[in-house]
Scaffold this active site. Structure first.
Site, PDB file in Angstrom:
ATOM      1  N   LYS A 283     -46.282  36.242 -66.800  1.00 13.93           N
ATOM      2  CA  LYS A 283     -45.975  34.842 -67.112  1.00 13.93           C
ATOM      3  C   LYS A 283     -46.706  33.964 -66.111  1.00 13.93           C
ATOM      4  O   LYS A 283     -46.493  34.069 -64.911  1.00 13.93           O
ATOM      5  CB  LYS A 283     -44.467  34.602 -67.036  1.00 13.93           C
ATOM      6  CG  LYS A 283     -44.073  33.115 -67.097  1.00 13.93           C
ATOM      7  CD  LYS A 283     -42.557  32.900 -67.123  1.00 13.93           C
ATOM      8  CE  LYS A 283     -42.200  31.406 -67.018  1.00 13.93           C
ATOM      9  NZ  LYS A 283     -40.744  31.159 -67.040  1.00 13.93           N
ATOM     10  N   ASP A 288     -43.543  24.401 -64.261  1.00 13.82           N
ATOM     11  CA  ASP A 288     -42.556  24.350 -65.348  1.00 13.82           C
ATOM     12  C   ASP A 288     -41.638  23.142 -65.166  1.00 13.82           C
ATOM     13  O   ASP A 288     -40.671  23.186 -64.416  1.00 13.82           O
ATOM     14  CB  ASP A 288     -41.737  25.646 -65.354  1.00 13.82           C
ATOM     15  CG  ASP A 288     -40.722  25.689 -66.503  1.00 13.82           C
ATOM     16  OD1 ASP A 288     -40.801  24.812 -67.395  1.00 13.82           O
ATOM     17  OD2 ASP A 288     -39.870  26.595 -66.504  1.00 13.82           O
ATOM     18  N   LYS A 295     -36.293  19.504 -67.073  1.00 13.71           N
ATOM     19  CA  LYS A 295     -35.369  20.007 -66.050  1.00 13.71           C
ATOM     20  C   LYS A 295     -34.842  18.845 -65.220  1.00 13.71           C
ATOM     21  O   LYS A 295     -35.571  17.879 -64.994  1.00 13.71           O
ATOM     22  CB  LYS A 295     -36.117  20.959 -65.093  1.00 13.71           C
ATOM     23  CG  LYS A 295     -36.393  22.333 -65.642  1.00 13.71           C
ATOM     24  CD  LYS A 295     -37.097  23.182 -64.589  1.00 13.71           C
ATOM     25  CE  LYS A 295     -37.505  24.539 -65.138  1.00 13.71           C
ATOM     26  NZ  LYS A 295     -36.386  25.412 -65.458  1.00 13.71           N
ATOM     27  N   ASP A 306     -43.678  29.525 -60.936  1.00 14.44           N
ATOM     28  CA  ASP A 306     -43.466  30.079 -62.272  1.00 14.44           C
ATOM     29  C   ASP A 306     -44.683  30.835 -62.821  1.00 14.44           C
ATOM     30  O   ASP A 306     -44.657  31.325 -63.942  1.00 14.44           O
ATOM     31  CB  ASP A 306     -43.043  28.943 -63.220  1.00 14.44           C
ATOM     32  CG  ASP A 306     -42.007  29.375 -64.241  1.00 14.44           C
ATOM     33  OD1 ASP A 306     -41.365  30.418 -64.025  1.00 14.44           O
ATOM     34  OD2 ASP A 306     -41.866  28.674 -65.259  1.00 14.44           O
ATOM     35  N   ASP A 365     -37.701  24.526 -72.425  1.00 17.59           N
ATOM     36  CA  ASP A 365     -37.664  25.089 -71.074  1.00 17.59           C
ATOM     37  C   ASP A 365     -37.594  26.624 -71.097  1.00 17.59           C
ATOM     38  O   ASP A 365     -37.762  27.268 -70.070  1.00 17.59           O
ATOM     39  CB  ASP A 365     -36.473  24.509 -70.298  1.00 17.59           C
ATOM     40  CG  ASP A 365     -36.572  24.739 -68.793  1.00 17.59           C
ATOM     41  OD1 ASP A 365     -37.672  25.124 -68.329  1.00 17.59           O
ATOM     42  OD2 ASP A 365     -35.567  24.528 -68.097  1.00 17.59           O
ATOM     43  N   ARG A 369     -40.872  33.020 -72.391  1.00 16.92           N
ATOM     44  CA  ARG A 369     -40.812  34.012 -73.462  1.00 16.92           C
ATOM     45  C   ARG A 369     -41.801  33.692 -74.582  1.00 16.92           C
ATOM     46  O   ARG A 369     -42.249  34.596 -75.292  1.00 16.92           O
ATOM     47  CB  ARG A 369     -39.369  34.138 -73.981  1.00 16.92           C
ATOM     48  CG  ARG A 369     -38.778  32.866 -74.507  1.00 16.92           C
ATOM     49  CD  ARG A 369     -37.257  32.925 -74.621  1.00 16.92           C
ATOM     50  NE  ARG A 369     -36.602  32.848 -73.301  1.00 16.92           N
ATOM     51  CZ  ARG A 369     -35.293  32.935 -73.107  1.00 16.92           C
ATOM     52  NH1 ARG A 369     -34.474  33.084 -74.133  1.00 16.92           N
ATOM     53  NH2 ARG A 369     -34.788  32.865 -71.895  1.00 16.92           N
TER      54      ARG A 369
HETATM   55  N1  BES Z   1     -38.942  29.196 -65.044  1.00 15.84           N
HETATM   56  C1  BES Z   1     -37.613  29.136 -65.521  1.00 15.84           C
HETATM   57  C2  BES Z   1     -36.714  30.198 -64.918  1.00 15.84           C
HETATM   58  C3  BES Z   1     -36.430  30.079 -63.453  1.00 15.84           C
HETATM   59  C4  BES Z   1     -35.342  29.341 -63.011  1.00 15.84           C
HETATM   60  C5  BES Z   1     -37.201  30.735 -62.528  1.00 15.84           C
HETATM   61  C6  BES Z   1     -35.062  29.256 -61.666  1.00 15.84           C
HETATM   62  C7  BES Z   1     -36.929  30.651 -61.173  1.00 15.84           C
HETATM   63  C8  BES Z   1     -35.850  29.909 -60.749  1.00 15.84           C
HETATM   64  C9  BES Z   1     -37.566  29.338 -67.035  1.00 15.84           C
HETATM   65  O1  BES Z   1     -38.676  28.911 -67.736  1.00 15.84           O
HETATM   66  C10 BES Z   1     -36.400  28.562 -67.550  1.00 15.84           C
HETATM   67  O2  BES Z   1     -36.377  27.393 -67.365  1.00 15.84           O
HETATM   68  N2  BES Z   1     -35.465  29.274 -68.161  1.00 15.84           N
HETATM   69  C11 BES Z   1     -34.303  28.672 -68.683  1.00 15.84           C
HETATM   70  C12 BES Z   1     -33.929  29.426 -69.941  1.00 15.84           C
HETATM   71  C13 BES Z   1     -32.852  28.784 -70.738  1.00 15.84           C
HETATM   72  C14 BES Z   1     -33.315  27.474 -71.302  1.00 15.84           C
HETATM   73  C15 BES Z   1     -32.456  29.737 -71.832  1.00 15.84           C
HETATM   74  C16 BES Z   1     -33.189  28.773 -67.645  1.00 15.84           C
HETATM   75  O3  BES Z   1     -33.127  29.750 -66.904  1.00 15.84           O
HETATM   76  O4  BES Z   1     -32.400  27.837 -67.550  1.00 15.84           O
HETATM   77 ZN    ZN Z   2     -40.470  28.948 -66.652  1.00 13.79          ZN
HETATM   78 ZN    ZN Z   3     -38.628  26.871 -68.249  1.00  7.47          ZN
END
Ligand code: BES
Ligand code: ZN
Ligand code: ZN
Length: 522
Positions: A283, A288, A295, A306, A365, A369
């Site tokens: 990834k 992000d 966010k 990220d 967000d 995936r």
């Molecule tokens: N890059 C983030 C995940 C992340 C969060 C990595 C904190 C490192 C520290 C990812 O893209 C994301 O935002 N995931 C969401 C998924 C959700 C929307 C299902 C999350 O974890 O809130």
């Molecule tokens: Zn991410």
């Molecule tokens: Zn994200």
């Protein structure tokens, strides 16, 4: 959309730093040279002390107290310390500096309850981290096997790191010489392997620590091209136009909100005679923001990390090629910047992934995936034997496992291999399930699958894994054995440094992936 544009001086410097270890590698190994600028030597006796040197002596548990471990110091001098009153601890990696003989410094380092490769890697990493202002470190610690000796060197190399690119006035680390007092011996090939892998970890950290204003998809492409130069590694890049024309709708959908266009990169190392194949997918979200599902301010901080998965698979592949491991290996870097804009993907948009499956994007967000879906699909078209993806995928991974363990999901066959490789490498992974009953949460009213279940908070890391599993398939041969590593926790260390781990980017999974390649090749 903007043309990729020229790279200004800052970016060139950045790439130069990221790739600076390469030239040192092509030097001949006439002396035992490890890590750019660190000379390692072995000695049976303690070398003469000087102002520039620090002598490292171990501290071990002795009943309820602590004592110095076996060493070569003058016995009168060594017995003059009242360790308890000096507050000396035997905790792994705890360090106390004292005035040593002839203006040198004595560094007392905690070795923990019992020496092991893992504890030695950590304690010697802490030593290297703490002794940056000395030119010469002398390790007078009784390592009891060659494995421990090599772990000590590896820890030292991993700990000897700093990221000061954006602090032009900062004083650089001076550590350039390591002497180990021991009668154990390591071969130069063994040391060279350690140097190759630690350099790959350092380069991963450099890429990940770089701020997103200077590091975006095209910069990652340039860095990949530069580091692969001179190695038997083929590289192919998909431009934004290519992504559209070749049906890579996930990477395109995530990247299209940014002025810096997305890219897919494939690196391939194919030594003759290789029997097994391993595909690595990373990834690579260079920043992000969450996209239109923006966010909150505090959660956005740290999102330059990220792209850790992409940096790790890139540098692992380079190390695999440098070490000439006899395995066919590919690395897929899924690169995009997730930004909100008039051109960004909206919640409810339906996109099509390379393998033909449609995805309803309910939360922009959950973008990792989407890019990985394309990366996994592409990797599967080559029918690799093993397929491993690495991603800072979910915040839920940190809720479940904290900041030191990577979440490991996938097929039993690949899980076993990754677990074994991680244990050998000394990295922490934890096997998590992919519960079937969670899969229906991703059912979409209008597409094959949705990227999230809105409002659901249960099993977030596992749902991420279940989504990715949909894109591991083979139309012709058997499915590759697949493992998914969610490294959202350990990719970045935002608390105090410990062992060989600095603050900031850790370079996690590189050592595991290189070890995995070794294990699969043998
Ligand atoms: N890059 C983030 C995940 C992340 C969060 C990595 C904190 C490192 C520290 C990812 O893209 C994301 O935002 N995931 C969401 C998924 C959700 C929307 C299902 C999350 O974890 O809130
Ligand atoms: Zn991410
Ligand atoms: Zn994200």
């Amino acid at each position: 959309m903007q043309p990729s544009g020229h790279l200004d001086l800052v970016k060139l410097k950045l790439i130069k730093r990221i790739t600076s270890h390469v030239s040192s590698l092509s030097n001949s190994w006439n002396t035992i040279v490890a890590m750019a600028n660190l000379k390692i030597s072995f000695s049976q006796a303690l070398p003469a002390h000087s102002r520039a040197s620090a002598v490292v002596v171990g501290v071990e548990v002795s009943g309820r107290a602590v004592k110095l471990s076996k060493n070569n110091l003058d016995s009168k001098f060594a017995s003059s310390f009242d360790l308890a009153s000096l507050g000396v601890s035997s905790d792994v990696g705890s360090i106390k500096k004292l005035a040593g003989p002839n203006g040198s410094v004595l560094a007392l380092v905690g070795l923990g309850e019992k020496l092991s490769s893992d504890s030695v890697r950590d304690s010697m990493g802490a030593v290297a981290r703490e002794l940056g202002s000395f030119e010469h470190a002398v390790l007078d610690v009784p390592f009891s096997s060659k494995t421990q000796l090599l772990a000590a060197v590896e820890g030292f190399l991993l700990g000897n790191y700093e990221y000061i690119t954006y602090k032009p006035k900062a004083e650089k680390r001076k550590l350039s010489k390591l002497t180990i007092v021991t009668s154990l011996k390591a071969t130069s090939a063994e040391l060279k392997a350690l140097e190759v892998v630690s350099a790959a970890v350092h380069r991963t950290r450099d890429l990940v620590n770089a701020p997103a204003n200077d590091l975006y998809p095209e910069v990652m492409v340039q860095a990949a091209k530069k580091i692969a130069k001179g190695l038997p590694v083929k590289i192919k890049v998909w431009s934004e136009k290519d992504l559209v024309s070749e049906g890579l709708g996930g990477i395109h959908a995530v990247g299209k909100g940014s002025n810096r266009p997305p890219r897919l990169v494939k690196l391939e190392y194919k030594p003759s005679g290789a029997k097994t194949s391993l595909a690595l997918v990373g990834k690579g979200i260079t920043f992000d923001t969450g996209g239109l599902s923006l966010k909150p301010a505090e959660s956005m901080v740290g999102m330059k990390y990220d792209m850790t998965g992409a940096a790790a698979v890139l540098q692992s592949l380079i190390a695999i090629a440098e070490l000439k491991i006899p395995i066919k290996a590919t690395a897929w870097l899924c690169l995009a910047e997730n930004m909100p804009s008039g051109g960004a993907t909206r919640p409810n948009d339906v996109i099509k992934i390379r393998n033909g499956k449609t995805v309803e994007v309910l939360n922009t967000d959950a973008e990792g995936r989407l890019v990985l879906a394309d990366g996994l699909s592409m990797a599967c078209e080559d029918s690799p034997d093993y397929l491993v993806d690495v991603a800072t995928l979910t915040g839920a991974a940190t809720i479940a496992l904290g900041n030191r363990y990577s979440g490991l999901m996938g097929d039993e066959k690949a899980i076993k291999k990754v677990e074994a490789a991680a244990a050998t490498a000394g990295e922490l992974v934890w096997h998590m399930p992919l519960p079937e009953e969670l899969r229906p949460l991703l059912n979409s009213d209008i597409a094959d699958i949705a990227n999230v279940k809105i409002g659901n908070r249960a099993g977030g890391m596992l749902i991420g894994g279940l989504f990715l599993r949909e894109f591991v398939e083979s139309k012709t041969t058997t499915k590759p054995a697949w493992a998914h590593l969610d490294i959202a926790g350990p990719a970045n260390n935002d608390s105090a440094p410990y062992g060989y781990t600095p603050k900031g980017a850790t370079g996690v999974t590189v050592r595991t992936l290189v070890q995995l390649a070794r294990d699969l090749a043998s």
